[in-house]
Scaffold this motif. Structure first.
Motif, PDB file in Angstrom:
ATOM      1  N   SER A  58       0.845  -1.195   0.000  1.00  0.00           N
ATOM      2  CA  SER A  58       0.000   0.000   0.000  1.00  0.00           C
ATOM      3  C   SER A  58       0.886   1.253   0.000  1.00  0.00           C
ATOM      4  CB  SER A  58      -0.898  -0.006   1.243  1.00  0.00           C
ATOM      5  OG  SER A  58      -0.169   0.396   2.388  1.00  0.00           O
ATOM      6  N   PRO A  59       0.273   2.452  -0.036  1.00  0.00           N
ATOM      7  CA  PRO A  59       1.067   3.690  -0.021  1.00  0.00           C
ATOM      8  C   PRO A  59       1.919   3.880   1.236  1.00  0.00           C
ATOM      9  CG  PRO A  59      -1.173   4.128  -0.760  1.00  0.00           C
ATOM     10  CD  PRO A  59      -1.166   2.723  -0.256  1.00  0.00           C
ATOM     11  N   LEU A  60       1.727   3.041   2.254  1.00  0.00           N
ATOM     12  CA  LEU A  60       2.577   3.144   3.443  1.00  0.00           C
ATOM     13  C   LEU A  60       4.041   2.955   3.092  1.00  0.00           C
ATOM     14  CD1 LEU A  60       0.746   1.212   6.278  1.00  0.00           C
ATOM     15  CD2 LEU A  60       1.248   3.625   6.118  1.00  0.00           C
ATOM     16  N   PHE A  61       4.314   2.070   2.154  1.00  0.00           N
ATOM     17  CA  PHE A  61       5.680   1.802   1.696  1.00  0.00           C
ATOM     18  C   PHE A  61       5.703   2.032   0.189  1.00  0.00           C
ATOM     19  CE2 PHE A  61       4.793  -0.940   5.306  1.00  0.00           C
ATOM     20  CZ  PHE A  61       5.864  -0.687   6.142  1.00  0.00           C
ATOM     21  N   ARG A  62       6.796   2.537  -0.294  1.00  0.00           N
ATOM     22  CA  ARG A  62       6.888   2.776  -1.739  1.00  0.00           C
ATOM     23  C   ARG A  62       8.071   1.989  -2.296  1.00  0.00           C
ATOM     24  NH1 ARG A  62       3.508   6.187  -3.818  1.00  0.00           N
ATOM     25  NH2 ARG A  62       2.368   7.653  -2.521  1.00  0.00           N
ATOM     26  N   PHE A  63       7.905   0.687  -2.332  1.00  0.00           N
ATOM     27  CA  PHE A  63       8.964  -0.164  -2.840  1.00  0.00           C
ATOM     28  C   PHE A  63       8.945  -0.193  -4.366  1.00  0.00           C
ATOM     29  CE2 PHE A  63       7.986  -2.163   1.360  1.00  0.00           C
ATOM     30  CZ  PHE A  63       9.152  -1.742   1.981  1.00  0.00           C
ATOM     31  N   GLU A  64      10.113  -0.369  -4.935  1.00  0.00           N
ATOM     32  CA  GLU A  64      10.217  -0.361  -6.395  1.00  0.00           C
ATOM     33  C   GLU A  64       9.558  -1.579  -7.023  1.00  0.00           C
ATOM     34  OE1 GLU A  64      14.277   0.134  -7.490  1.00  0.00           O
ATOM     35  OE2 GLU A  64      14.487   2.092  -6.517  1.00  0.00           O
ATOM     36  N   SER A  65       9.530  -2.674  -6.297  1.00  0.00           N
ATOM     37  CA  SER A  65       8.919  -3.890  -6.832  1.00  0.00           C
ATOM     38  C   SER A  65       7.848  -4.408  -5.877  1.00  0.00           C
ATOM     39  CB  SER A  65       9.982  -4.975  -7.050  1.00  0.00           C
ATOM     40  OG  SER A  65      10.627  -5.284  -5.830  1.00  0.00           O
ATOM     41  N   GLN A  66       7.000  -5.264  -6.378  1.00  0.00           N
ATOM     42  CA  GLN A  66       5.921  -5.842  -5.589  1.00  0.00           C
ATOM     43  C   GLN A  66       6.468  -6.752  -4.494  1.00  0.00           C
ATOM     44  OE1 GLN A  66       2.767  -5.132  -6.244  1.00  0.00           O
ATOM     45  NE2 GLN A  66       1.469  -6.720  -5.345  1.00  0.00           N
ATOM     46  N   ILE A  67       5.907  -6.606  -3.289  1.00  0.00           N
ATOM     47  CA  ILE A  67       6.256  -7.508  -2.191  1.00  0.00           C
ATOM     48  C   ILE A  67       5.318  -8.700  -2.291  1.00  0.00           C
ATOM     49  CG2 ILE A  67       6.539  -7.759   0.298  1.00  0.00           C
ATOM     50  CD1 ILE A  67       8.382  -5.684  -0.889  1.00  0.00           C
ATOM     51  N   ASP A  68       5.832  -9.827  -2.800  1.00  0.00           N
ATOM     52  CA  ASP A  68       4.950 -10.951  -3.124  1.00  0.00           C
ATOM     53  C   ASP A  68       5.040 -12.121  -2.157  1.00  0.00           C
ATOM     54  OD1 ASP A  68       7.464 -11.785  -3.781  1.00  0.00           O
ATOM     55  OD2 ASP A  68       7.076 -11.968  -5.939  1.00  0.00           O
ATOM     56  N   ALA A  76      -1.501  12.841   2.362  1.00  0.00           N
ATOM     57  CA  ALA A  76      -2.543  12.067   3.047  1.00  0.00           C
ATOM     58  C   ALA A  76      -3.838  12.065   2.245  1.00  0.00           C
ATOM     59  CB  ALA A  76      -2.773  12.634   4.448  1.00  0.00           C
ATOM     60  N   SER A  77      -4.193  13.204   1.647  1.00  0.00           N
ATOM     61  CA  SER A  77      -5.415  13.283   0.848  1.00  0.00           C
ATOM     62  C   SER A  77      -5.365  12.336  -0.336  1.00  0.00           C
ATOM     63  CB  SER A  77      -5.619  14.718   0.341  1.00  0.00           C
ATOM     64  OG  SER A  77      -5.796  15.616   1.404  1.00  0.00           O
ATOM     65  N   MET A  78      -4.202  12.244  -0.973  1.00  0.00           N
ATOM     66  CA  MET A  78      -4.049  11.405  -2.156  1.00  0.00           C
ATOM     67  C   MET A  78      -4.063   9.918  -1.816  1.00  0.00           C
ATOM     68  SD  MET A  78      -1.112  13.577  -4.176  1.00  0.00           S
ATOM     69  CE  MET A  78      -0.796  12.241  -5.318  1.00  0.00           C
ATOM     70  N   GLU A  79      -3.512   9.553  -0.671  1.00  0.00           N
ATOM     71  CA  GLU A  79      -3.284   8.141  -0.371  1.00  0.00           C
ATOM     72  C   GLU A  79      -4.323   7.519   0.561  1.00  0.00           C
ATOM     73  OE1 GLU A  79      -1.297   6.926  -2.218  1.00  0.00           O
ATOM     74  OE2 GLU A  79       0.382   8.241  -2.630  1.00  0.00           O
ATOM     75  N   ALA A  80      -5.151   8.339   1.197  1.00  0.00           N
ATOM     76  CA  ALA A  80      -6.069   7.816   2.211  1.00  0.00           C
ATOM     77  C   ALA A  80      -7.030   6.786   1.644  1.00  0.00           C
ATOM     78  CB  ALA A  80      -6.842   8.961   2.868  1.00  0.00           C
TER      79      ALA A  80
END
Length: 281
Positions: A60-70, A265-269
């Protein structure tokens, strides 16, 4: 002034909703030098539902990893133990919100205010360069749990606490009606759950401006909560009106930084709400 007692409310709530055993066990493992991340991973893997929700939060937007955490293993290795504990606690908060749900308050507003506070707090913590910004997400998320506790145990008083206006802020009205504010109630429940003090002490003090000018943890959650109230009541308040410039200055931030946090916060909520409570997202 009310006839209800802060300690009574939190005692009853603590008996009604106990901290899940997995939260206690993960905390114990983190504090034990003989345990490692693999041990924690094996414990979480025993709960497929929790594992799935943690992966959703990790992506989710909490973390901005470059790749998917699968995978859970990848999540644990990248996120780390403390951040993972905070995610488990965030999922526990979601369960607690559902458990104490009450129709005497606007639940959509409650959820959004909590998530706005969480996202603003996390963003501010990153700006100020405090390690472990996920902890601040959790502080923001849990700060208003007390509103649900009061709504369940004293609904008429909770309704009275909703009658704030431009001249009387929500926390000031809560003190007039109850003799304490919702953040005090949230912190006492968190303390009764035996969470680490860095998770409940800032919440207990979040409406104390003097404490906010002496402690960065308190200053961040103080600012985030006021911003979240302004975001959910933009017809009554603005973030710049509720957040004193002195606290921003103490954090070495300015109004533009606050606007950036509010915008984030508005964008990611919506995305975070969709993960934590799909029925409202």
């Amino acid at each position: 002034m009310s006839s209800i007692n802060l300690l009574d409310i939190t005692r009853v709530a603590g008996q009604s909703f106990a901290l899940p055993d997995i939260c206690v066990r993960i905390r114990s493992m983190l504090d034990d030098d003989h345990s490692d991340l693999d041990d924690i991973g094996r414990l979480i893997a025993l709960d497929p539902s929790l594992s799935s929700k943690l992966l959703k939060l990790a992506n989710s937007p909490l973390f901005r990893f470059e790749s998917q955490i699968d995978s859970l293993a990848k999540a644990i290795n990248i996120i780390g133990g403390e951040a993972l504990y905070n995610l488990v606690m965030a999922e526990t908060a979601s369960s607690a919100f559902e458990h104490f749900s009450s129709d005497v308050i606007d639940l959509k507003r409650f959820w959004l205010q909590s998530i706005y506070a969480a996202l603003v707090a996390k963003h501010l913590a990153k700006m100020v360069k405090i390690r472990g910004s996920e902890r601040f997400f959790l502080l923001g998320l849990l700060h208003n749990l007390g509103e649900l506790l009061v709504a369940v145990q004293a609904p008429n008083l909770a309704i009275d606490c909703c009658k704030y206006d431009k001249k009387t802020s929500p926390w000031k009205l809560q003190r007039q009606v109850l003799g304490f504010d919702y953040a005090n109630c949230s912190a006492k429940l968190m303390e009764s759950w035996r969470l680490p003090s860095q998770l409940y002490v800032p919440v207990m003090d979040l409406h104390n401006e003097n404490k906010a000018l002496q402690n960065k943890d308190v200053a961040i959650i103080y600012t985030a909560v006021r911003a979240s109230i302004a975001m959910t009541h933009d017809d009554l308040y603005s973030a710049s009106q509720l957040v004193t410039p002195l606290v921003l200055k103490y954090l070495k931030l300015d109004q533009e930084d606050l606007k950036d946090a509010v915008k984030f916060a508005s964008m990611e909520a919506g995305g975070v709400l969709g993960v934590m409570n799909p029925s409202l997202g």
